[in-house]
Design an enzyme around this catalytic site. Structure first.
Site, PDB file in Angstrom:
ATOM      1  N   LEU A  41       0.843  -1.202   0.000  1.00 28.71           N
ATOM      2  CA  LEU A  41       0.000   0.000   0.000  1.00 28.71           C
ATOM      3  C   LEU A  41       0.881   1.256   0.000  1.00 28.71           C
ATOM      4  N   GLY A  43       1.070   3.520  -2.600  1.00 28.05           N
ATOM      5  CA  GLY A  43       1.170   4.078  -3.952  1.00 28.05           C
ATOM      6  C   GLY A  43       2.564   4.549  -4.330  1.00 28.05           C
ATOM      7  N   THR A 148      -5.991   5.787  -9.330  1.00 29.49           N
ATOM      8  CA  THR A 148      -4.929   4.975  -9.932  1.00 29.49           C
ATOM      9  C   THR A 148      -3.642   5.756 -10.206  1.00 29.49           C
ATOM     10  N   SER A 150      -0.443   8.191 -11.239  1.00 31.85           N
ATOM     11  CA  SER A 150       0.258   8.667 -12.433  1.00 31.85           C
ATOM     12  C   SER A 150       1.545   7.882 -12.641  1.00 31.85           C
ATOM     13  N   ILE A 188      10.556  19.710 -10.124  1.00 31.12           N
ATOM     14  CA  ILE A 188      10.822  19.290  -8.740  1.00 31.12           C
ATOM     15  C   ILE A 188      11.599  17.968  -8.694  1.00 31.12           C
ATOM     16  N   GLU A 192      15.275  17.679  -7.018  1.00 31.59           N
ATOM     17  CA  GLU A 192      15.452  16.864  -5.816  1.00 31.59           C
ATOM     18  C   GLU A 192      16.432  15.715  -6.079  1.00 31.59           C
ATOM     19  N   MET A 325      -0.203  17.437  -8.836  1.00 33.66           N
ATOM     20  CA  MET A 325       0.112  16.037  -8.536  1.00 33.66           C
ATOM     21  C   MET A 325       0.889  15.977  -7.227  1.00 33.66           C
ATOM     22  N   ALA A 327       0.790  14.498  -2.991  1.00 33.44           N
ATOM     23  CA  ALA A 327       0.205  13.491  -2.111  1.00 33.44           C
ATOM     24  C   ALA A 327      -0.865  14.083  -1.196  1.00 33.44           C
ATOM     25  N   HIS A 451      11.529  34.145  19.707  1.00 33.02           N
ATOM     26  CA  HIS A 451      12.899  34.547  19.377  1.00 33.02           C
ATOM     27  C   HIS A 451      13.887  33.647  20.100  1.00 33.02           C
TER      28      HIS A 451
HETATM   29  P1  FAD Z   1      -0.486   6.945  -6.588  1.00 33.55           P
HETATM   30  O1  FAD Z   1       0.284   7.251  -5.378  1.00 33.55           O
HETATM   31  O2  FAD Z   1       0.219   6.889  -7.887  1.00 33.55           O
HETATM   32  O3  FAD Z   1      -1.199   5.553  -6.313  1.00 33.55           O
HETATM   33  C1  FAD Z   1      -1.926   4.870  -7.277  1.00 33.55           C
HETATM   34  C2  FAD Z   1      -1.860   3.394  -6.979  1.00 33.55           C
HETATM   35  O4  FAD Z   1      -2.829   2.729  -7.777  1.00 33.55           O
HETATM   36  C3  FAD Z   1      -0.528   2.731  -7.325  1.00 33.55           C
HETATM   37  O5  FAD Z   1       0.019   2.105  -6.192  1.00 33.55           O
HETATM   38  C4  FAD Z   1      -0.873   1.718  -8.425  1.00 33.55           C
HETATM   39  O6  FAD Z   1      -0.137   0.520  -8.292  1.00 33.55           O
HETATM   40  C5  FAD Z   1      -2.340   1.480  -8.171  1.00 33.55           C
HETATM   41  N1  FAD Z   1      -3.094   1.076  -9.354  1.00 33.55           N
HETATM   42  C6  FAD Z   1      -3.134   1.685 -10.563  1.00 33.55           C
HETATM   43  N2  FAD Z   1      -4.005   1.059 -11.388  1.00 33.55           N
HETATM   44  C7  FAD Z   1      -4.533   0.036 -10.669  1.00 33.55           C
HETATM   45  C8  FAD Z   1      -5.493  -0.975 -10.957  1.00 33.55           C
HETATM   46  N3  FAD Z   1      -6.125  -1.034 -12.134  1.00 33.55           N
HETATM   47  N4  FAD Z   1      -5.768  -1.879  -9.998  1.00 33.55           N
HETATM   48  C9  FAD Z   1      -5.162  -1.826  -8.785  1.00 33.55           C
HETATM   49  N5  FAD Z   1      -4.265  -0.881  -8.456  1.00 33.55           N
HETATM   50  C10 FAD Z   1      -3.956   0.041  -9.379  1.00 33.55           C
HETATM   51  N6  FAD Z   1       4.129  14.520  -3.575  1.00 33.55           N
HETATM   52  C11 FAD Z   1       4.186  15.246  -2.450  1.00 33.55           C
HETATM   53  O7  FAD Z   1       3.161  15.763  -2.019  1.00 33.55           O
HETATM   54  N7  FAD Z   1       5.360  15.406  -1.767  1.00 33.55           N
HETATM   55  C12 FAD Z   1       6.507  14.863  -2.189  1.00 33.55           C
HETATM   56  O8  FAD Z   1       7.538  15.015  -1.547  1.00 33.55           O
HETATM   57  C13 FAD Z   1       6.492  14.098  -3.385  1.00 33.55           C
HETATM   58  N8  FAD Z   1       7.615  13.521  -3.836  1.00 33.55           N
HETATM   59  C14 FAD Z   1       7.564  12.757  -4.972  1.00 33.55           C
HETATM   60  C15 FAD Z   1       8.743  12.195  -5.424  1.00 33.55           C
HETATM   61  C16 FAD Z   1       8.747  11.417  -6.557  1.00 33.55           C
HETATM   62  C17 FAD Z   1      10.027  10.800  -7.027  1.00 33.55           C
HETATM   63  C18 FAD Z   1       7.525  11.191  -7.251  1.00 33.55           C
HETATM   64  C19 FAD Z   1       7.491  10.333  -8.468  1.00 33.55           C
HETATM   65  C20 FAD Z   1       6.349  11.768  -6.807  1.00 33.55           C
HETATM   66  C21 FAD Z   1       6.363  12.560  -5.666  1.00 33.55           C
HETATM   67  N9  FAD Z   1       5.209  13.185  -5.185  1.00 33.55           N
HETATM   68  C22 FAD Z   1       5.257  13.948  -4.056  1.00 33.55           C
HETATM   69  C23 FAD Z   1       3.910  13.024  -5.859  1.00 33.55           C
HETATM   70  C24 FAD Z   1       3.061  11.962  -5.146  1.00 33.55           C
HETATM   71  O9  FAD Z   1       3.772  10.748  -5.136  1.00 33.55           O
HETATM   72  C25 FAD Z   1       1.729  11.787  -5.861  1.00 33.55           C
HETATM   73  O10 FAD Z   1       1.082  13.030  -6.001  1.00 33.55           O
HETATM   74  C26 FAD Z   1       0.812  10.841  -5.084  1.00 33.55           C
HETATM   75  O11 FAD Z   1       1.407   9.592  -4.917  1.00 33.55           O
HETATM   76  C27 FAD Z   1      -0.530  10.693  -5.807  1.00 33.55           C
HETATM   77  O12 FAD Z   1      -1.360   9.824  -5.098  1.00 33.55           O
HETATM   78  P2  FAD Z   1      -2.481   8.956  -5.820  1.00 33.55           P
HETATM   79  O13 FAD Z   1      -3.144   8.206  -4.742  1.00 33.55           O
HETATM   80  O14 FAD Z   1      -3.295   9.825  -6.695  1.00 33.55           O
HETATM   81  O15 FAD Z   1      -1.708   7.966  -6.802  1.00 33.55           O
HETATM   82  P1  NAI Z   2       7.511  19.058 -13.610  1.00 37.08           P
HETATM   83  O1  NAI Z   2       6.328  19.299 -14.442  1.00 37.08           O
HETATM   84  O2  NAI Z   2       7.568  19.635 -12.250  1.00 37.08           O
HETATM   85  O3  NAI Z   2       8.809  19.587 -14.364  1.00 37.08           O
HETATM   86  C1  NAI Z   2       9.195  19.119 -15.634  1.00 37.08           C
HETATM   87  C2  NAI Z   2      10.126  20.121 -16.279  1.00 37.08           C
HETATM   88  O4  NAI Z   2      10.666  19.540 -17.460  1.00 37.08           O
HETATM   89  C3  NAI Z   2       9.427  21.410 -16.691  1.00 37.08           C
HETATM   90  O5  NAI Z   2      10.114  22.495 -16.111  1.00 37.08           O
HETATM   91  C4  NAI Z   2       9.527  21.384 -18.223  1.00 37.08           C
HETATM   92  O6  NAI Z   2       9.670  22.683 -18.767  1.00 37.08           O
HETATM   93  C5  NAI Z   2      10.752  20.527 -18.464  1.00 37.08           C
HETATM   94  N1  NAI Z   2      10.813  19.844 -19.777  1.00 37.08           N
HETATM   95  C6  NAI Z   2       9.826  19.160 -20.405  1.00 37.08           C
HETATM   96  N2  NAI Z   2      10.269  18.660 -21.577  1.00 37.08           N
HETATM   97  C7  NAI Z   2      11.570  19.012 -21.713  1.00 37.08           C
HETATM   98  C8  NAI Z   2      12.587  18.800 -22.711  1.00 37.08           C
HETATM   99  N3  NAI Z   2      12.349  18.106 -23.806  1.00 37.08           N
HETATM  100  N4  NAI Z   2      13.815  19.308 -22.505  1.00 37.08           N
HETATM  101  C9  NAI Z   2      14.066  20.027 -21.386  1.00 37.08           C
HETATM  102  N5  NAI Z   2      13.157  20.269 -20.413  1.00 37.08           N
HETATM  103  C10 NAI Z   2      11.920  19.767 -20.558  1.00 37.08           C
HETATM  104  O7  NAI Z   2       7.691  17.463 -13.573  1.00 37.08           O
HETATM  105  P2  NAI Z   2       8.602  16.480 -12.692  1.00 37.08           P
HETATM  106  O8  NAI Z   2       9.743  17.194 -12.098  1.00 37.08           O
HETATM  107  O9  NAI Z   2       8.844  15.304 -13.549  1.00 37.08           O
HETATM  108  O10 NAI Z   2       7.634  16.079 -11.506  1.00 37.08           O
HETATM  109  C11 NAI Z   2       6.336  15.573 -11.752  1.00 37.08           C
HETATM  110  C12 NAI Z   2       5.428  15.887 -10.608  1.00 37.08           C
HETATM  111  O11 NAI Z   2       5.693  15.056  -9.487  1.00 37.08           O
HETATM  112  C13 NAI Z   2       5.583  17.290 -10.050  1.00 37.08           C
HETATM  113  O12 NAI Z   2       4.913  18.259 -10.810  1.00 37.08           O
HETATM  114  C14 NAI Z   2       4.961  17.147  -8.699  1.00 37.08           C
HETATM  115  O13 NAI Z   2       3.575  17.254  -8.841  1.00 37.08           O
HETATM  116  C15 NAI Z   2       5.333  15.730  -8.305  1.00 37.08           C
HETATM  117  N6  NAI Z   2       6.448  15.757  -7.355  1.00 37.08           N
HETATM  118  C16 NAI Z   2       6.341  16.476  -6.199  1.00 37.08           C
HETATM  119  C17 NAI Z   2       7.387  16.560  -5.306  1.00 37.08           C
HETATM  120  C18 NAI Z   2       7.237  17.381  -4.092  1.00 37.08           C
HETATM  121  O14 NAI Z   2       6.136  17.766  -3.775  1.00 37.08           O
HETATM  122  N7  NAI Z   2       8.301  17.663  -3.356  1.00 37.08           N
HETATM  123  C19 NAI Z   2       8.625  15.856  -5.541  1.00 37.08           C
HETATM  124  C20 NAI Z   2       8.663  15.150  -6.793  1.00 37.08           C
HETATM  125  C21 NAI Z   2       7.590  15.098  -7.630  1.00 37.08           C
END
Ligand code: FAD
Ligand code: NAI
Length: 472
Positions: A41, A43, A148, A150, A188, A192, A325, A327, A451
């Site tokens: 669990l 995601g 589900t 992304s 982001i 990161e 997008m 959490a 402070h």
């Molecule tokens: P998900 O977390 O993607 O969960 C969906 C789940 O559905 C998955 O486990 C998948 O296996 C399951 N699923 C899909 N289709 C099916 C199906 N048909 N049957 C059964 N199960 C299925 N957000 C933050 O707020 N803070 C952060 O610091 C942050 N860091 C991130 C770092 C990275 C590297 C990445 C990639 C993302 C980060 N995010 C962060 C974004 C965050 O992970 C997502 O916004 C969040 O997980 C979205 O939640 P969700 O429940 O919509 O989907």
């Molecule tokens: P993003 O949308 O934040 O950034 C992607 C960047 O790639 C953009 O600045 C865009 O202009 C650039 N880009 C696109 N095509 C390109 C190309 N061909 N050449 C050069 N640059 C190009 O997407 P990212 O970083 O992949 O993250 C996806 C999402 O995951 C975030 O938007 C966020 O919602 C979530 N996330 C959140 C975190 C947090 O809250 N701390 C940490 C990690 C992910």
């Protein structure tokens, strides 16, 4: 196929959106199941996103600090070495503890955890193909919540093997520090994960299409400052550059890039390329076509204000539909969707969702950026305060960054708060509350802040918005 008794709610997806929706629905007295195919669990966030990335960010920061920033504090440390295996093991332990914790929460709240791939076969049925290969299960249900999530958007022509060409999933699991890493996308994820590997010794170059880093939503002043600070830490930036194509057929990876400004082409080479150009909604195998549910041009499932699709009993939350997008955004929607089902009402304030980038220092913001306020045509005032003038930041030897307030010129109501600096991710909570309560900048400036704390910089930036700060 076998059948279980009818459920009130079947949630598809066990990420922050889905698991929270399932727990809330069960707490509201609804008979609830959550279908998850990953085998754990939590995601994306807990398994391959927020949690593992923050573990690596924290521990790589400690390593980097001991290596480069400890002497000036009067601490002599010799022979500092990286044990990458142990760093990864510490990360895995945090992930395991947290995903296992959700399983316990499911038991405590009486949520049925169904391990398998869920497919919607009718308005009131989800069929599950169990991951252990057992017989297909049919879940009959009054309501369905789709959560589900992304997946990483692929870069055309560069096949991801999670070793040489990686997404964030590979970037949290590399078994050695690459010599050279190129990050496609200065959003982001790029910043990161680029920070993690740069701190551990990789030469990192970030190629970003736009003229600023930080991805969508980051205030331009904060983005500029972030680029300067991260640049000083050793990350190289190629902004206003587009990656045209990639070739991973040789030993490393070659990328052809082009300047957006003068179309000049260049070739970059690296051992590892991180593709971080955004994420896209994931609906594979979900069976949307079986019930005629549509997605928009970006693959997002179309919903109304109450998270309903064209079928009133099928709702959608989290990354797979509109909005940031994040959490915590998915979690808020999970609660609201469960409440809509049980009570007929629910609410998420989309104007008060914080964003945090967990680099060092962190960047955090809530509300509108200055460029957004400007575009809205509203008259506004800006107040800033640098951490260089904050006593706690000075004693901590961490003076990079600032707090920036944007308020309505006429009413002084806070429109946006943007921080780059130590602990910005925790500090922004005060800003979120301010926006949630409709505070003016004067409300905040007249509130006593302890402070010496970093949060005094927050108070003084608020003061600088309608008056003058004391210490700047
Ligand atoms: P998900 O977390 O993607 O969960 C969906 C789940 O559905 C998955 O486990 C998948 O296996 C399951 N699923 C899909 N289709 C099916 C199906 N048909 N049957 C059964 N199960 C299925 N957000 C933050 O707020 N803070 C952060 O610091 C942050 N860091 C991130 C770092 C990275 C590297 C990445 C990639 C993302 C980060 N995010 C962060 C974004 C965050 O992970 C997502 O916004 C969040 O997980 C979205 O939640 P969700 O429940 O919509 O989907
Ligand atoms: P993003 O949308 O934040 O950034 C992607 C960047 O790639 C953009 O600045 C865009 O202009 C650039 N880009 C696109 N095509 C390109 C190309 N061909 N050449 C050069 N640059 C190009 O997407 P990212 O970083 O992949 O993250 C996806 C999402 O995951 C975030 O938007 C966020 O919602 C979530 N996330 C959140 C975190 C947090 O809250 N701390 C940490 C990690 C992910």
């Amino acid at each position: 196929s076998s059948e279980s008794g009818e459920h009130d709610v079947v949630v598809i997806g066990g990420g922050p959106g889905g698991y929270v929706a399932a727990i809330k629905a069960a707490q509201l007295g609804l008979k609830t199941a959550c279908v998850e195919k990953r085998g754990a669990l939590g995601g994306t966030c807990l398994n391959v996103g927020c949690i593992p990335s923050k573990s690596l960010l924290n521990n790589s920061h400690i390593y980097h600090q001991i290596k480069h920033d400890i002497k000036q504090r009067g601490i002599e440390v010799d022979n500092v070495r990286l044990n990458l295996d142990q760093m990864m093991a510490a990360k895995d332990k945090s992930v395991k503890g947290l995903t296992g914790g959700i399983e316990i929460l499911f038991k405590q709240n009486g949520v049925d955890y169904v391990k398998g791939t869920g497919t919607i076969t009718g308005e009131n049925e989800v069929k599950v193909k169990p991951i252990d290969g057992g017989e297909e299960i049919s879940l009959k249900t009054k309501n369905i919540i789709i959560a589900t999530g992304s997946e990483a958007t692929p870069f055309p022509g560069l096949e991801v093997d999670e070793k040489k060409v990686i997404t964030s999933t590979g970037a949290i699991a590399l078994t050695e520090v690459p010599k050279k890493m190129i990050v496609i996308g200065g959003g982001i994820i790029g910043l990161e994960m680029g920070s993690v590997w740069s701190r551990l010794g990789a030469e990192v170059t970030v190629v970003e299409f736009l003229d600023a880093i930080g991805g969508p939503g980051m205030d331009a002043d904060i983005a500029k400052m972030a680029q300067r600070i991260l640049g000083r830490q050793g990350i190289k930036f190629k902004t206003s550059h587009k990656v045209l194509s990639g070739d991973a057929s040789g030993e490393g990876v070659k990328l052809e890039i082009e300047s957006v400004k003068n179309q000049k082409k260049d070739t970059l080479e690296a051992d590892v390329v991180l593709v971080a150009i955004g994420r896209r909604p994931y609906t594979e195998g979900l069976g949307l076509e079986n019930v005629g549910i549509e997605t928009d041009e970006r693959g997002r499932i179309i919903i109304d204000q109450e998270y309903r699709t064209k079928h009133e009993n099928i709702r959608v939350i989290g990354d797979v539909t509109f909005g940031a997008m994040l959490a915590h955004k998915a979690e808020e929607e999970g609660i609201a969707a469960a409440e809509f089902i049980k009570k007929g009402y629910g609410h998420v304030n989309y104007g008060a969702i914080p964003s945090v980038m967990y680099t060092h220092p962190e960047a955090a913001w809530v509300g509108q950026s200055e460029q957004e306020v400007k575009a809205s045509g509203k008259e506004y005032v800006v107040g800033t305060f640098p951490f260089l003038a904050n006593s706690r930041a000075k004693t901590n030897l961490e003076t990079d960054g600032m707090v920036k307030f944007i308020a309505d010129k006429e009413t002084d109501r806070v429109l946006g708060i943007h921080i780059i600096g130590p602990n910005a991710g925790e500090m922004i909570a005060e800003g979120v509350l301010a926006i949630e309560y409709g505070a003016s900048s004067e409300d905040i400036a007249r509130t006593s802040h302890a402070h010496p704390t970093l949060s005094e910089a927050f108070k003084e930036a608020a003061m600088a918005t309608y008056d003058k700060a004391i210490h700047a």
